[in-house]
Write a protein that holds these residues in place. Structure first.
Motif, PDB file in Angstrom:
ATOM      1  N   GLU A 113       0.827  -1.202   0.000  1.00 51.96           N
ATOM      2  CA  GLU A 113       0.000   0.000   0.000  1.00 51.96           C
ATOM      3  C   GLU A 113       0.863   1.255   0.000  1.00 51.96           C
ATOM      4  N   VAL A 114       0.309   2.338  -0.512  1.00 50.28           N
ATOM      5  CA  VAL A 114       0.979   3.639  -0.564  1.00 50.28           C
ATOM      6  C   VAL A 114       0.443   4.513   0.556  1.00 50.28           C
ATOM      7  N   THR A 155       0.393  10.636  -4.772  1.00 50.17           N
ATOM      8  CA  THR A 155      -0.998  10.389  -5.127  1.00 50.17           C
ATOM      9  C   THR A 155      -1.454   9.161  -4.350  1.00 50.17           C
ATOM     10  N   ARG A 156      -2.669   8.705  -4.595  1.00 52.76           N
ATOM     11  CA  ARG A 156      -3.188   7.507  -3.934  1.00 52.76           C
ATOM     12  C   ARG A 156      -2.386   6.270  -4.317  1.00 52.76           C
ATOM     13  N   ASP A 157      -1.724   6.317  -5.493  1.00 54.55           N
ATOM     14  CA  ASP A 157      -1.050   5.124  -6.002  1.00 54.55           C
ATOM     15  C   ASP A 157       0.455   5.267  -6.169  1.00 54.55           C
ATOM     16  N   TYR A 176       4.655   2.094  -6.794  1.00 61.49           N
ATOM     17  CA  TYR A 176       3.436   2.384  -7.551  1.00 61.49           C
ATOM     18  C   TYR A 176       2.445   1.232  -7.407  1.00 61.49           C
ATOM     19  N   VAL A 177       1.220   1.540  -6.998  1.00 60.02           N
ATOM     20  CA  VAL A 177       0.148   0.541  -6.904  1.00 60.02           C
ATOM     21  C   VAL A 177      -0.479   0.376  -8.279  1.00 60.02           C
ATOM     22  N   HIS A 222      -2.702  -2.336  -8.909  1.00 64.33           N
ATOM     23  CA  HIS A 222      -3.963  -3.078  -8.821  1.00 64.33           C
ATOM     24  C   HIS A 222      -4.601  -2.876  -7.452  1.00 64.33           C
ATOM     25  N   ARG A 223      -5.913  -2.621  -7.466  1.00 65.35           N
ATOM     26  CA  ARG A 223      -6.722  -2.599  -6.254  1.00 65.35           C
ATOM     27  C   ARG A 223      -8.038  -3.298  -6.543  1.00 65.35           C
ATOM     28  N   VAL A 243      -4.273  -5.522  -2.825  1.00 72.74           N
ATOM     29  CA  VAL A 243      -3.451  -4.409  -3.310  1.00 72.74           C
ATOM     30  C   VAL A 243      -2.145  -5.005  -3.825  1.00 72.74           C
ATOM     31  N   SER A 301       1.596  -3.842  -5.884  1.00 63.58           N
ATOM     32  CA  SER A 301       2.427  -2.699  -6.269  1.00 63.58           C
ATOM     33  C   SER A 301       3.787  -3.163  -6.749  1.00 63.58           C
TER      34      SER A 301
END
Length: 296
Positions: free
Chosen positions: A37-38, A80-82, A116-117, A119-120, A125, A127
């Motif tokens: 996770e980020v 960012t979120r990812d 970098y993520v 896939h969710r 998750v 990355s």
């Protein structure tokens, strides 16, 4: 390896119901492994590692014993979120052997990169990250050798009810022959036994794919001869560049511990780790890791 493959099947198969909240962070092998996770966080770590009484070398078993202590802090900043910037290696090393080698202390190398993520979904998750390690540390404590390394990895976590399954596979590619190249994989299983309390088990495996050149370095230790006589590599924290590392190419350890979520933003963790392979072909008799994860 069978245990690792079983964990990989659990990770990829999973179940459908995801537990509330985000995944907890793995505890052991912290230089190479973090959460898929980020986020933005500060991650102080204290490691105490006892050394075996004797270490396997080309000259026979050499008495060493003693221990090392590491005090460090990892950092992560989410753009960012990812996507995030991660700093995964730094800190102070206090090396205290009982025999043969000399007591020293100094700075660890610095390592940082991007995560970098990609896939969710369905409580999963995944990355990818790329980390560059710089030879900025002190050679008295087995750091600062070579031209650094590039360390790519892929990680995933699956939450299913009270269970969490995770795995990381990566590679350490040195930029010179003064360090050994290594493939690694780490696997995590935890269970929320009580509210916010997660006992966990983690399996770590490192495999030397290309030994170092065994050149003279770390001059304060055995007059620089360790890389030419050691028959193993140093684990997640230390890379000797040992030319005989393929004599014991695989190192496998098991960690048992727990995480506790003190509040929404703070996790505490502690784990006890020990080798499943020959302990005399490693720097680890056992290791205790204690950490705090503060999400900002």
């Amino acid at each position: 390896m069978k245990v690792g493959l079983s964990m990989a099947v659990l990770l990829l198969g999973g179940a459908v119901a995801a537990q509330a909240g985000g995944p907890i962070r793995p505890l052991s092998n912290p230089v190479l492994v973090d959460s898929p996770e980020v986020g933005t966080l500060v991650h102080p770590i204290v490691i105490y590692q006892a050394h075996p009484d004797r270490l396997q070398t080309a000259l026979g078993k050499v008495p060493v014993g003693g221990d090392l202590t590491v005090v460090a802090a990892q950092l992560e900043y989410a753009f960012t979120r990812d996507l995030s910037l991660i700093a995964v290696k730094d800190g102070w090393i206090d090396f205290n052997p009982d025999q043969t080698l000399t007591e020293e202390e100094g700075w660890a190398d610095l390592a940082a990169g991007l995560k970098y993520v990609f896939h969710r979904g369905e409580g999963c998750v995944a990355s990818a990250k790329v980390v560059a390690e710089l030879p900025t540390g002190d050679d008295e404590v087995w750091q600062g050798n070579g031209d650094g390394a590039i360390m790519p990895a892929v990680a995933a976590v699956k939450q299913s009810g009270a269970w969490q399954f995770g795995g990381t596979v990566g590679y350490v590619q040195p930029l010179s022959d003064e360090e050994s190249a290594e493939l690694y994989d780490s696997w995590h299983v935890s269970y929320e036994l009580a509210p916010n309390f997660f006992p966990l088990v983690e399996l770590n495996h490192l495999h030397v794919t290309d030994p170092g050149d065994g050149g003279k370095r770390f001059d304060t230790q055995a007059e620089g001869g360790v890389p030419s006589i050691a028959e193993f590599e140093g684990g997640d924290l230390v890379n000797f560049g040992a030319s005989n590392a393929d004599e014991n190419a695989d190192f496998v350890s098991l960690a048992v511990g727990a995480r506790y979520l003190c509040c929404e933003d703070v996790e505490l963790g502690a784990a006890y780790e020990f080798p499943l392979t020959d302990k005399e072909a490693s720097l680890m008799e056992y290791r205790v890791t204690v950490d705090l994860v503060w999400h900002l």
